[in-house]
Design a protein around this motif. Structure first.
Motif, PDB file in Angstrom:
ATOM      1  N   GLU A  44     -11.863  -6.893   4.570  1.00 59.31           N
ATOM      2  CA  GLU A  44     -12.872  -7.908   4.887  1.00 59.31           C
ATOM      3  C   GLU A  44     -13.921  -7.944   3.773  1.00 59.31           C
ATOM      4  OE1 GLU A  44     -14.458  -7.626   8.935  1.00 59.31           O
ATOM      5  OE2 GLU A  44     -16.240  -8.688   8.205  1.00 59.31           O
ATOM      6  N   GLU A  45     -14.299  -6.742   3.329  1.00 60.09           N
ATOM      7  CA  GLU A  45     -15.278  -6.665   2.239  1.00 60.09           C
ATOM      8  C   GLU A  45     -14.705  -7.259   0.944  1.00 60.09           C
ATOM      9  OE1 GLU A  45     -16.570  -2.640   1.647  1.00 60.09           O
ATOM     10  OE2 GLU A  45     -18.135  -3.252   0.229  1.00 60.09           O
ATOM     11  N   VAL A  46     -13.463  -6.923   0.661  1.00 59.32           N
ATOM     12  CA  VAL A  46     -12.788  -7.445  -0.536  1.00 59.32           C
ATOM     13  C   VAL A  46     -12.786  -8.972  -0.516  1.00 59.32           C
ATOM     14  CG1 VAL A  46     -10.461  -7.687  -1.538  1.00 59.32           C
ATOM     15  CG2 VAL A  46     -11.375  -5.414  -1.030  1.00 59.32           C
ATOM     16  N   GLN A  47     -12.527  -9.519   0.659  1.00 57.69           N
ATOM     17  CA  GLN A  47     -12.484 -10.978   0.805  1.00 57.69           C
ATOM     18  C   GLN A  47     -13.882 -11.584   0.627  1.00 57.69           C
ATOM     19  OE1 GLN A  47     -10.511 -12.212   4.441  1.00 57.69           O
ATOM     20  NE2 GLN A  47      -9.622 -13.925   3.322  1.00 57.69           N
ATOM     21  N   LYS A  48     -14.874 -10.941   1.251  1.00 58.07           N
ATOM     22  CA  LYS A  48     -16.249 -11.443   1.130  1.00 58.07           C
ATOM     23  C   LYS A  48     -16.714 -11.444  -0.318  1.00 58.07           C
ATOM     24  CE  LYS A  48     -18.630 -10.748   5.511  1.00 58.07           C
ATOM     25  NZ  LYS A  48     -18.673  -9.488   6.279  1.00 58.07           N
ATOM     26  N   LEU A  49     -16.322 -10.414  -1.049  1.00 56.87           N
ATOM     27  CA  LEU A  49     -16.752 -10.299  -2.445  1.00 56.87           C
ATOM     28  C   LEU A  49     -15.945 -11.217  -3.363  1.00 56.87           C
ATOM     29  CD1 LEU A  49     -17.185  -6.422  -2.607  1.00 56.87           C
ATOM     30  CD2 LEU A  49     -19.028  -8.107  -2.829  1.00 56.87           C
ATOM     31  N   GLY A  50     -14.874 -11.788  -2.854  1.00 55.80           N
ATOM     32  CA  GLY A  50     -14.059 -12.699  -3.654  1.00 55.80           C
ATOM     33  C   GLY A  50     -13.167 -12.007  -4.673  1.00 55.80           C
ATOM     34  N   LEU A  51     -12.827 -10.749  -4.407  1.00 53.92           N
ATOM     35  CA  LEU A  51     -11.964 -10.036  -5.362  1.00 53.92           C
ATOM     36  C   LEU A  51     -10.556 -10.639  -5.374  1.00 53.92           C
ATOM     37  CD1 LEU A  51     -12.911  -6.282  -4.715  1.00 53.92           C
ATOM     38  CD2 LEU A  51     -13.743  -7.831  -6.496  1.00 53.92           C
ATOM     39  N   GLY A  52      -9.837 -10.360  -6.475  1.00 53.34           N
ATOM     40  CA  GLY A  52      -8.482 -10.876  -6.608  1.00 53.34           C
ATOM     41  C   GLY A  52      -7.506 -10.229  -5.645  1.00 53.34           C
ATOM     42  N   GLY A  53      -7.776  -8.988  -5.268  1.00 51.32           N
ATOM     43  CA  GLY A  53      -6.882  -8.287  -4.351  1.00 51.32           C
ATOM     44  C   GLY A  53      -7.047  -6.789  -4.450  1.00 51.32           C
ATOM     45  N   VAL A  54      -6.086  -6.080  -3.851  1.00 50.00           N
ATOM     46  CA  VAL A  54      -6.111  -4.614  -3.897  1.00 50.00           C
ATOM     47  C   VAL A  54      -4.741  -4.113  -4.348  1.00 50.00           C
ATOM     48  CG1 VAL A  54      -7.832  -4.438  -2.050  1.00 50.00           C
ATOM     49  CG2 VAL A  54      -5.402  -4.360  -1.452  1.00 50.00           C
ATOM     50  N   ILE A  55      -4.714  -2.898  -4.858  1.00 51.38           N
ATOM     51  CA  ILE A  55      -3.431  -2.241  -5.144  1.00 51.38           C
ATOM     52  C   ILE A  55      -3.410  -0.926  -4.374  1.00 51.38           C
ATOM     53  CG2 ILE A  55      -4.292  -1.261  -7.347  1.00 51.38           C
ATOM     54  CD1 ILE A  55      -1.301  -1.497  -8.316  1.00 51.38           C
ATOM     55  N   LEU A  56      -2.333  -0.705  -3.642  1.00 52.67           N
ATOM     56  CA  LEU A  56      -2.240   0.467  -2.771  1.00 52.67           C
ATOM     57  C   LEU A  56      -1.482   1.608  -3.435  1.00 52.67           C
ATOM     58  CD1 LEU A  56      -1.238  -1.162   0.666  1.00 52.67           C
ATOM     59  CD2 LEU A  56      -3.548  -0.769  -0.269  1.00 52.67           C
ATOM     60  N   PHE A  57      -2.047   2.809  -3.278  1.00 49.01           N
ATOM     61  CA  PHE A  57      -1.373   4.048  -3.662  1.00 49.01           C
ATOM     62  C   PHE A  57      -1.248   4.894  -2.402  1.00 49.01           C
ATOM     63  CE2 PHE A  57      -3.486   2.544  -7.449  1.00 49.01           C
ATOM     64  CZ  PHE A  57      -2.519   2.718  -8.431  1.00 49.01           C
ATOM     65  N   GLY A  58      -0.076   5.448  -2.150  1.00 49.03           N
ATOM     66  CA  GLY A  58       0.121   6.225  -0.931  1.00 49.03           C
ATOM     67  C   GLY A  58       0.131   7.716  -1.208  1.00 49.03           C
ATOM     68  N   ILE A  59      -0.440   8.450  -0.253  1.00 49.28           N
ATOM     69  CA  ILE A  59      -0.340   9.912  -0.306  1.00 49.28           C
ATOM     70  C   ILE A  59       0.392  10.329   0.968  1.00 49.28           C
ATOM     71  CG2 ILE A  59      -1.616  12.086  -0.408  1.00 49.28           C
ATOM     72  CD1 ILE A  59      -3.877   9.649  -1.324  1.00 49.28           C
ATOM     73  N   PRO A  60       1.654  10.747   0.826  1.00 49.96           N
ATOM     74  CA  PRO A  60       2.464  11.017   2.011  1.00 49.96           C
ATOM     75  C   PRO A  60       2.108  12.355   2.660  1.00 49.96           C
ATOM     76  CG  PRO A  60       3.671  11.606   0.051  1.00 49.96           C
ATOM     77  CD  PRO A  60       2.359  11.039  -0.420  1.00 49.96           C
ATOM     78  N   ASP A  61       2.501  12.534   3.925  1.00 49.47           N
ATOM     79  CA  ASP A  61       2.269  13.812   4.607  1.00 49.47           C
ATOM     80  C   ASP A  61       3.115  14.912   4.004  1.00 49.47           C
ATOM     81  OD1 ASP A  61       0.352  12.954   6.355  1.00 49.47           O
ATOM     82  OD2 ASP A  61       1.800  12.319   7.887  1.00 49.47           O
ATOM     83  N   SER A  62       4.336  14.559   3.619  1.00 48.15           N
ATOM     84  CA  SER A  62       5.162  15.604   3.024  1.00 48.15           C
ATOM     85  C   SER A  62       5.929  15.042   1.838  1.00 48.15           C
ATOM     86  CB  SER A  62       6.126  16.179   4.064  1.00 48.15           C
ATOM     87  OG  SER A  62       7.050  15.195   4.433  1.00 48.15           O
ATOM     88  N   LYS A  63       6.078  15.906   0.854  1.00 50.65           N
ATOM     89  CA  LYS A  63       6.747  15.511  -0.387  1.00 50.65           C
ATOM     90  C   LYS A  63       8.094  16.205  -0.460  1.00 50.65           C
ATOM     91  CE  LYS A  63       2.204  15.329  -2.593  1.00 50.65           C
ATOM     92  NZ  LYS A  63       1.652  14.644  -3.753  1.00 50.65           N
ATOM     93  N   ASP A  64       9.047  15.596  -1.143  1.00 52.78           N
ATOM     94  CA  ASP A  64      10.326  16.259  -1.391  1.00 52.78           C
ATOM     95  C   ASP A  64      10.854  15.865  -2.771  1.00 52.78           C
ATOM     96  OD1 ASP A  64      11.418  13.700  -1.097  1.00 52.78           O
ATOM     97  OD2 ASP A  64      11.922  14.018   1.007  1.00 52.78           O
ATOM     98  N   ALA A  65      12.039  16.343  -3.115  1.00 54.66           N
ATOM     99  CA  ALA A  65      12.539  16.182  -4.481  1.00 54.66           C
ATOM    100  C   ALA A  65      12.771  14.720  -4.855  1.00 54.66           C
ATOM    101  CB  ALA A  65      13.828  16.984  -4.666  1.00 54.66           C
ATOM    102  N   THR A  66      13.089  13.880  -3.854  1.00 55.93           N
ATOM    103  CA  THR A  66      13.384  12.477  -4.178  1.00 55.93           C
ATOM    104  C   THR A  66      12.286  11.522  -3.707  1.00 55.93           C
ATOM    105  OG1 THR A  66      14.656  12.271  -2.142  1.00 55.93           O
ATOM    106  CG2 THR A  66      15.883  12.790  -4.161  1.00 55.93           C
ATOM    107  N   GLY A  67      11.196  12.064  -3.178  1.00 56.54           N
ATOM    108  CA  GLY A  67      10.086  11.196  -2.746  1.00 56.54           C
ATOM    109  C   GLY A  67      10.490  10.273  -1.618  1.00 56.54           C
ATOM    110  N   SER A  68      11.158  10.812  -0.580  1.00 64.67           N
ATOM    111  CA  SER A  68      11.767   9.922   0.414  1.00 64.67           C
ATOM    112  C   SER A  68      10.761   9.124   1.245  1.00 64.67           C
ATOM    113  CB  SER A  68      12.765  10.664   1.307  1.00 64.67           C
ATOM    114  OG  SER A  68      12.311  11.935   1.618  1.00 64.67           O
ATOM    115  N   ASP A  69       9.527   9.611   1.379  1.00 59.27           N
ATOM    116  CA  ASP A  69       8.535   8.811   2.124  1.00 59.27           C
ATOM    117  C   ASP A  69       8.375   7.425   1.488  1.00 59.27           C
ATOM    118  OD1 ASP A  69       6.019   9.105   4.203  1.00 59.27           O
ATOM    119  OD2 ASP A  69       5.450   7.899   2.463  1.00 59.27           O
ATOM    120  N   SER A  70       8.503   7.390   0.166  1.00 61.66           N
ATOM    121  CA  SER A  70       8.199   6.141  -0.551  1.00 61.66           C
ATOM    122  C   SER A  70       9.244   5.061  -0.343  1.00 61.66           C
ATOM    123  CB  SER A  70       8.074   6.427  -2.047  1.00 61.66           C
ATOM    124  OG  SER A  70       9.346   6.687  -2.599  1.00 61.66           O
ATOM    125  N   THR A  71      10.467   5.457   0.048  1.00 65.28           N
ATOM    126  CA  THR A  71      11.523   4.461   0.245  1.00 65.28           C
ATOM    127  C   THR A  71      11.770   4.201   1.727  1.00 65.28           C
ATOM    128  OG1 THR A  71      13.135   6.250   0.070  1.00 65.28           O
ATOM    129  CG2 THR A  71      12.727   4.963  -1.911  1.00 65.28           C
TER     130      THR A  71
END
Ligand code: PBG
Length: 335
Positions: free
Chosen positions: A72-99
């Protein structure tokens, strides 16, 4: 042979066009607009979570339920958008949370698109936040050489981008610097009816010390070695950046990025001159931001002046889009 542009003092006085705010404003050409700025956000699971990132004052890891207010704040300020980075609960060798369709970024996308469908959401498509070893792909030991396996990573990175598109990503932004990455994504997206989803390629991404604070924020530091076998060498010929951009465009990239920004303004300029019609993004990275914050906290520099001057310099070098941790502050300053 009177050429007015070459005439000299006292006929020519460049200070005439600097003498007051009105005339200075009239001759300005380089502009800063919130609509060209993208705000990076770090998402981790939880409820009501806003965990400040020590090395990046003003930024936090947030849980998906914090996104509606943020957007809502991003919209009010008129920004172009956001880019998301995720931090998963658990990591593994192939990064399966990401897929996984239930992964942290996919959950965040669902919340974001429900709460604020008109706010543009892009996703960083990479593995370093998701893998136990912290590298941007699958690590294999091939003929005694331990390294990120390019072609095995392509398969997974395409799966990740497809999963983001399914969850509602407006733009996918692969940042792993694998060869053939853009083509692999484009084909996969097209095969699944996502031919309308643009790709913003981190085309010329350098192996940089300026990513330090980000790796705290995203908990993505490599557990062994470094990223120099896939990210670009700062000492490589600047022409190599043009080759990266050219290949990514040939493979179907819609927009290209240079990263970091301030130490690579020459590269931004080269790309702008060589590919004038391509939207060019610059990532004003964590280290560039945190250095200014730290100096400002000590009263050594004026944060607002330095931040706006930096963003202006990145635009002047040729960037059309700015990914910056100052996006919200800059939009407020520009009001
Ligand atoms: C990789 C990625 C990184 C950044 C954005 N995407 C880190 C890296 O390559 O180590 C850095 C951004 C920043 O420093 O602000 N997923």
């Amino acid at each position: 042979m009177e050429n007015p542009s070459h005439s000299q003092f006292p006929a020519t006085r460049l200070r005439r066009l600097r003498q007051n705010p009105a005339v200075r404003r009239l001759v300005q050409e380089v502009t800063l607009a919130p609509s060209n700025m993208v705000l990076p956000l770090f998402i981790r699971s939880g409820k009501g979570l806003r965990q400040p990132i020590r090395s990046m004052p003003g930024h936090s890891q947030i849980s998906p339920d914090q996104l509606p207010a943020e957007l809502e704040e991003v919209q009010k300020l008129g920004l172009g958008g956001v880019i998301l980075f995720g931090i998963p609960d658990s990591k593994d060798a192939t990064g399966s949370d990401s897929t996984s369709d239930g992964g942290i970024v996919q959950q965040a996308l669902a919340v974001a698109k429900r709460a604020a469908p008109d706010v543009l959401v892009m996703t960083d498509v990479c593995f370093c936040e998701y893998t136990s070893h912290g590298h941007c792909g699958v690590v294999n030991d091939k003929s005694g050489r331990v390294d990120v396996d390019n072609d095995a990573t392509l398969e997974l990175i395409a799966a990740q981008a497809l999963s983001h598109a399914r969850a509602g990503a407006d733009i996918v932004a692969p940042s792993g610097m694998m060869d053939g990455m853009i083509g692999a994504l484009r084909r996969r997206l097209d095969q699944h009816t996502f031919e309308h989803v643009p790709i913003m390629s981190y085309a010329a991404k350098y192996a940089s010390g300026f990513y330090g604070p980000f790796r705290d924020a995203a908990e993505s530091a490599p557990q062994f070695g470094d990223r120099r076998s896939y990210q670009m060498d700062p000492a490589a010929s600047p022409g190599q950046a043009l080759r990266e951009v050219e290949l990514d465009l040939a493979e179907g990239a819609d927009m290209v990025m240079v990263k970091p920004a301030l130490a690579y303004l020459d590269i931004l300029r080269d790309v702008r001159v060589r590919f004038p019609g391509v939207p060019l993004a610059a990532y004003n990275v964590s280290g560039e931001f945190s250095m200014v914050k730290a100096a400002a906290e000590r009263g050594w520099i004026d944060e607002r002046a330095v931040a706006l001057e930096s963003l202006l310099a990145i635009r002047r070098a040729g960037a059309s889009i700015l990914l910056t941790y100052w996006a919200k502050q800059a939009a407020a300053w520009l009001r």
